[in-house]
Motif scaffolding. Structure first.
Motif, PDB file in Angstrom:
ATOM      1  N   ASP A 128       0.816  -1.216   0.000  1.00  0.00           N
ATOM      2  CA  ASP A 128       0.000   0.000   0.000  1.00  0.00           C
ATOM      3  C   ASP A 128       0.850   1.267   0.000  1.00  0.00           C
ATOM      4  N   ASN A 129       2.133   1.137   0.348  1.00  0.00           N
ATOM      5  CA  ASN A 129       3.023   2.295   0.312  1.00  0.00           C
ATOM      6  C   ASN A 129       3.265   2.738  -1.126  1.00  0.00           C
ATOM      7  N   PRO A 131       6.124  -3.421  -7.954  1.00  0.00           N
ATOM      8  CA  PRO A 131       7.339  -4.231  -7.807  1.00  0.00           C
ATOM      9  C   PRO A 131       7.108  -5.536  -7.040  1.00  0.00           C
ATOM     10  N   ILE A 132       6.321  -5.474  -5.954  1.00  0.00           N
ATOM     11  CA  ILE A 132       6.076  -6.687  -5.177  1.00  0.00           C
ATOM     12  C   ILE A 132       5.241  -7.685  -5.973  1.00  0.00           C
ATOM     13  N   THR A 135       5.261  -7.949  -9.196  1.00  0.00           N
ATOM     14  CA  THR A 135       6.151  -8.476 -10.237  1.00  0.00           C
ATOM     15  C   THR A 135       7.039  -9.582  -9.692  1.00  0.00           C
ATOM     16  N   VAL A 136       7.555  -9.402  -8.478  1.00  0.00           N
ATOM     17  CA  VAL A 136       8.392 -10.429  -7.848  1.00  0.00           C
ATOM     18  C   VAL A 136       7.595 -11.718  -7.648  1.00  0.00           C
ATOM     19  N   ALA A 137       6.377 -11.586  -7.112  1.00  0.00           N
ATOM     20  CA  ALA A 137       5.529 -12.766  -6.897  1.00  0.00           C
ATOM     21  C   ALA A 137       5.236 -13.469  -8.220  1.00  0.00           C
ATOM     22  N   LEU A 138       4.949 -12.674  -9.244  1.00  0.00           N
ATOM     23  CA  LEU A 138       4.672 -13.231 -10.575  1.00  0.00           C
ATOM     24  C   LEU A 138       5.859 -14.024 -11.104  1.00  0.00           C
ATOM     25  N   LEU A 139       7.047 -13.430 -11.061  1.00  0.00           N
ATOM     26  CA  LEU A 139       8.238 -14.081 -11.624  1.00  0.00           C
ATOM     27  C   LEU A 139       8.610 -15.348 -10.862  1.00  0.00           C
ATOM     28  N   ILE A 140       8.471 -15.312  -9.530  1.00  0.00           N
ATOM     29  CA  ILE A 140       8.742 -16.521  -8.746  1.00  0.00           C
ATOM     30  C   ILE A 140       7.768 -17.627  -9.141  1.00  0.00           C
ATOM     31  N   GLY A 141       6.500 -17.264  -9.311  1.00  0.00           N
ATOM     32  CA  GLY A 141       5.493 -18.242  -9.700  1.00  0.00           C
ATOM     33  C   GLY A 141       5.754 -18.824 -11.074  1.00  0.00           C
ATOM     34  N   VAL A 142       6.074 -17.971 -12.044  1.00  0.00           N
ATOM     35  CA  VAL A 142       6.328 -18.421 -13.414  1.00  0.00           C
ATOM     36  C   VAL A 142       7.567 -19.311 -13.491  1.00  0.00           C
ATOM     37  N   LEU A 143       8.659 -18.880 -12.855  1.00  0.00           N
ATOM     38  CA  LEU A 143       9.887 -19.679 -12.866  1.00  0.00           C
ATOM     39  C   LEU A 143       9.697 -21.005 -12.149  1.00  0.00           C
ATOM     40  N   SER A 188       0.376 -13.281  -5.429  1.00  0.00           N
ATOM     41  CA  SER A 188       0.169 -12.336  -6.526  1.00  0.00           C
ATOM     42  C   SER A 188      -1.298 -11.948  -6.646  1.00  0.00           C
ATOM     43  N   LEU A 189      -2.188 -12.870  -6.282  1.00  0.00           N
ATOM     44  CA  LEU A 189      -3.616 -12.587  -6.356  1.00  0.00           C
ATOM     45  C   LEU A 189      -4.056 -11.544  -5.331  1.00  0.00           C
ATOM     46  N   VAL A 190      -3.362 -11.508  -4.185  1.00  0.00           N
ATOM     47  CA  VAL A 190      -3.670 -10.493  -3.178  1.00  0.00           C
ATOM     48  C   VAL A 190      -3.417  -9.105  -3.761  1.00  0.00           C
ATOM     49  N   PHE A 191      -2.254  -8.933  -4.410  1.00  0.00           N
ATOM     50  CA  PHE A 191      -1.907  -7.637  -5.012  1.00  0.00           C
ATOM     51  C   PHE A 191      -2.815  -7.346  -6.208  1.00  0.00           C
ATOM     52  N   TYR A 192      -3.067  -8.398  -6.993  1.00  0.00           N
ATOM     53  CA  TYR A 192      -3.920  -8.246  -8.178  1.00  0.00           C
ATOM     54  C   TYR A 192      -5.321  -7.786  -7.788  1.00  0.00           C
ATOM     55  N   ASP A 193      -5.918  -8.451  -6.798  1.00  0.00           N
ATOM     56  CA  ASP A 193      -7.261  -8.068  -6.357  1.00  0.00           C
ATOM     57  C   ASP A 193      -7.292  -6.616  -5.887  1.00  0.00           C
ATOM     58  N   SER A 194      -6.261  -6.209  -5.153  1.00  0.00           N
ATOM     59  CA  SER A 194      -6.232  -4.846  -4.625  1.00  0.00           C
ATOM     60  C   SER A 194      -6.041  -3.802  -5.727  1.00  0.00           C
ATOM     61  N   MET A 195      -5.499  -4.213  -6.878  1.00  0.00           N
ATOM     62  CA  MET A 195      -5.293  -3.283  -7.996  1.00  0.00           C
ATOM     63  C   MET A 195      -6.596  -2.811  -8.619  1.00  0.00           C
ATOM     64  N   VAL A 196      -7.689  -3.529  -8.343  1.00  0.00           N
ATOM     65  CA  VAL A 196      -8.970  -3.176  -8.965  1.00  0.00           C
ATOM     66  C   VAL A 196      -9.392  -1.756  -8.599  1.00  0.00           C
ATOM     67  N   THR A 197      -9.009  -1.287  -7.415  1.00  0.00           N
ATOM     68  CA  THR A 197      -9.378   0.082  -7.013  1.00  0.00           C
ATOM     69  C   THR A 197      -8.604   1.123  -7.812  1.00  0.00           C
TER      70      THR A 197
END
Length: 424
Positions: free
Chosen positions: A77-78, A84-85, A87-95, A123-132
């Motif tokens: 939220d900062n 960035p966070i 993106t990190v979760a995404l890349l770890i998941g994909v790799l 990543s879904l936590v960040f993704y869901d929060s992006m809806v706002t």
């Protein structure tokens, strides 16, 4: 969407992530378990232990995400942190997904799967929060519904490729093709196709996303995130009746939803129904979920979100009661159709409804808490299902017992919706 109901560039990019991550969800719910057991059998692991170990792993992932989700959400939220966070979760998941195709040791497979699934869920936590950030409260219902809708149908394309590779590896398409595509090759193809699909359709979101709502960063951002999270939880359960009642209602009804979805195939198997027929109905359910998610997104233009959520809860209440009558494959298909009608809509509308009643600048933190109630619910429903099945010996009665979750959830949500209507 603009005034002509067309999706904006940022809304479309956000929706595409649902299309990407749903491919991994589909794979994890089907072929991954089969591949793990194939590896474990090849390593000499007792078949009885394979199922237990897999259950422990899924439980571990749930606990990890329940713990780190709110914390990472609060940090995200900062200002300038969320992308960035994510993106990190995404890349770890994909790799991690790519690596799973090449692993031949069952223990290593489980460890990498834990990391991959945890990164995916985070990543879904960040993704869901992006809806706002990507849309407005007025458009949130429809945009959220589009995400689930296109996610369901979008997951089918890579999954069909994975399924064809699996069938070829099992020799079902002839010995000549089996000589080219072995079981190991099929596994590599499955994970690589899923990982590449997941990454490629996420690129638009990485390019276009901008964090519009945030809290100003400080030097002690992480320490402050923990402090803010603590105070938010206290505030929700002491003062914010609307959010508190919503989370309790959500915990109950989403518990029933997740338990039915996760155990649909187990129900058919327990009733000794045709396995191929069950898989066909599973794929058909994805199409049904796509269509009805779009239907509910259109209905959200005319009806209140709370009203539509109550319709979905009642729909699942009917599905759980109908399960008491199951004996044939066609009856199973009707139940699957009912699940498909409401599964995407209830999740999409709940996400949108919650997004409207929380502070936009703390969306990451609040959606982290939301994820605890979503993930934690799976324990209670699964326990009840297993307990009732053990006591009665009938899976149909076990599924029927889930009606209590929908009934209580409906009562609590109605209380939430009354509070929401008073404020508007």
């Amino acid at each position: 969407m603009n005034k002509n109901n067309k999706l904006t560039k940022s809304e479309l990019a956000w929706i595409l992530y649902d299309v990407g991550n749903s491919a991994f969800t589909m794979l994890a719910c089907s072929l991954v378990t089969i591949w793990f057991k194939d590896i474990a059998t090849g390593n000499g692991l007792d078949p009885g232990l394979q199922t237990s170990y897999w259950a422990y792993v899924t439980g571990c992932v749930t606990l990890f995400v329940a713990f780190i989700g709110p914390v990472c959400g609060a940090i995200a939220d900062n200002k300038g942190f969320k992308k960035p966070i994510f993106t990190v979760a995404l890349l770890i998941g994909v790799l991690g997904c790519m690596m799973l195709g090449f692993i031949t040791n069952w223990l290593a497979f489980l460890l990498v799967f834990i990391i991959t699934k945890t990164a995916y869920s985070s990543s879904l936590v960040f993704y869901d929060s992006m809806v706002t950030d990507v849309t407005t409260p007025e458009r949130m219902d429809e945009v959220s519904s589009y995400g689930f809708a296109w996610g369901y149908i979008g997951s089918c394309l890579p999954f069909l490729i994975c399924l064809l590779a699996y069938v070829a590896g099992e020799g079902m398409l002839g010995p000549s093709l089996a000589a080219i595509i072995s079981r190991k090759t099929a596994r590599i193809i499955g994970f690589m196709v899923t990982a590449i699909w997941w990454l490629l359709v996420t690129i638009p979101l990485l390019k276009t996303y901008e964090q519009k709502y945030y809290v100003e960063s400080t030097k002690g951002a992480i320490k402050e995130a923990f402090s803010n999270l603590y105070h938010t939880i206290v505030d929700i359960f002491k003062h914010d009746k609307k959010v508190r009642y919503f989370l309790l209602a959500f915990f109950l009804y989403i518990d029933g939803v997740n338990t039915i979805i996760d155990n649909a195939i187990n129900v058919g198997t327990d009733l000794n129904l045709d396995t191929v027929g069950q898989v066909v109905f599973l794929l058909a359910t994805q199409v049904v979920a796509f269509v009805f998610s779009l239907i509910f997104s259109r209905l959200s233009r005319k009806y209140e979100t709370g009203t539509l959520i109550k319709v979905c809860i009642f729909g699942y209440l009917c599905v759980s009661i109908y399960a008491l009558t199951l004996t044939t494959l066609w009856q199973f298909g009707i139940m699957a159709f009912g699940i498909g009608m409401f599964q995407g809509s209830i999740q999409a509308l709940s996400r949108a409804y919650y997004g409207k009643i929380i502070p936009a600048e703390k969306s990451g933190e609040y959606f982290g808490i939301y994820d605890i109630f979503s993930k934690g619910a799976s324990f209670v429903g699964s326990f009840l299902l297993g307990f009732v099945k053990m006591m009665t010996g009938k899976i149909t009665i076990a599924v029927g017992s889930l009606a209590i979750f929908f009934l209580l959830g409906l009562i609590l949500f109605n209380k939430v919706d009354k509070l929401q209507r008073k404020e508007h």
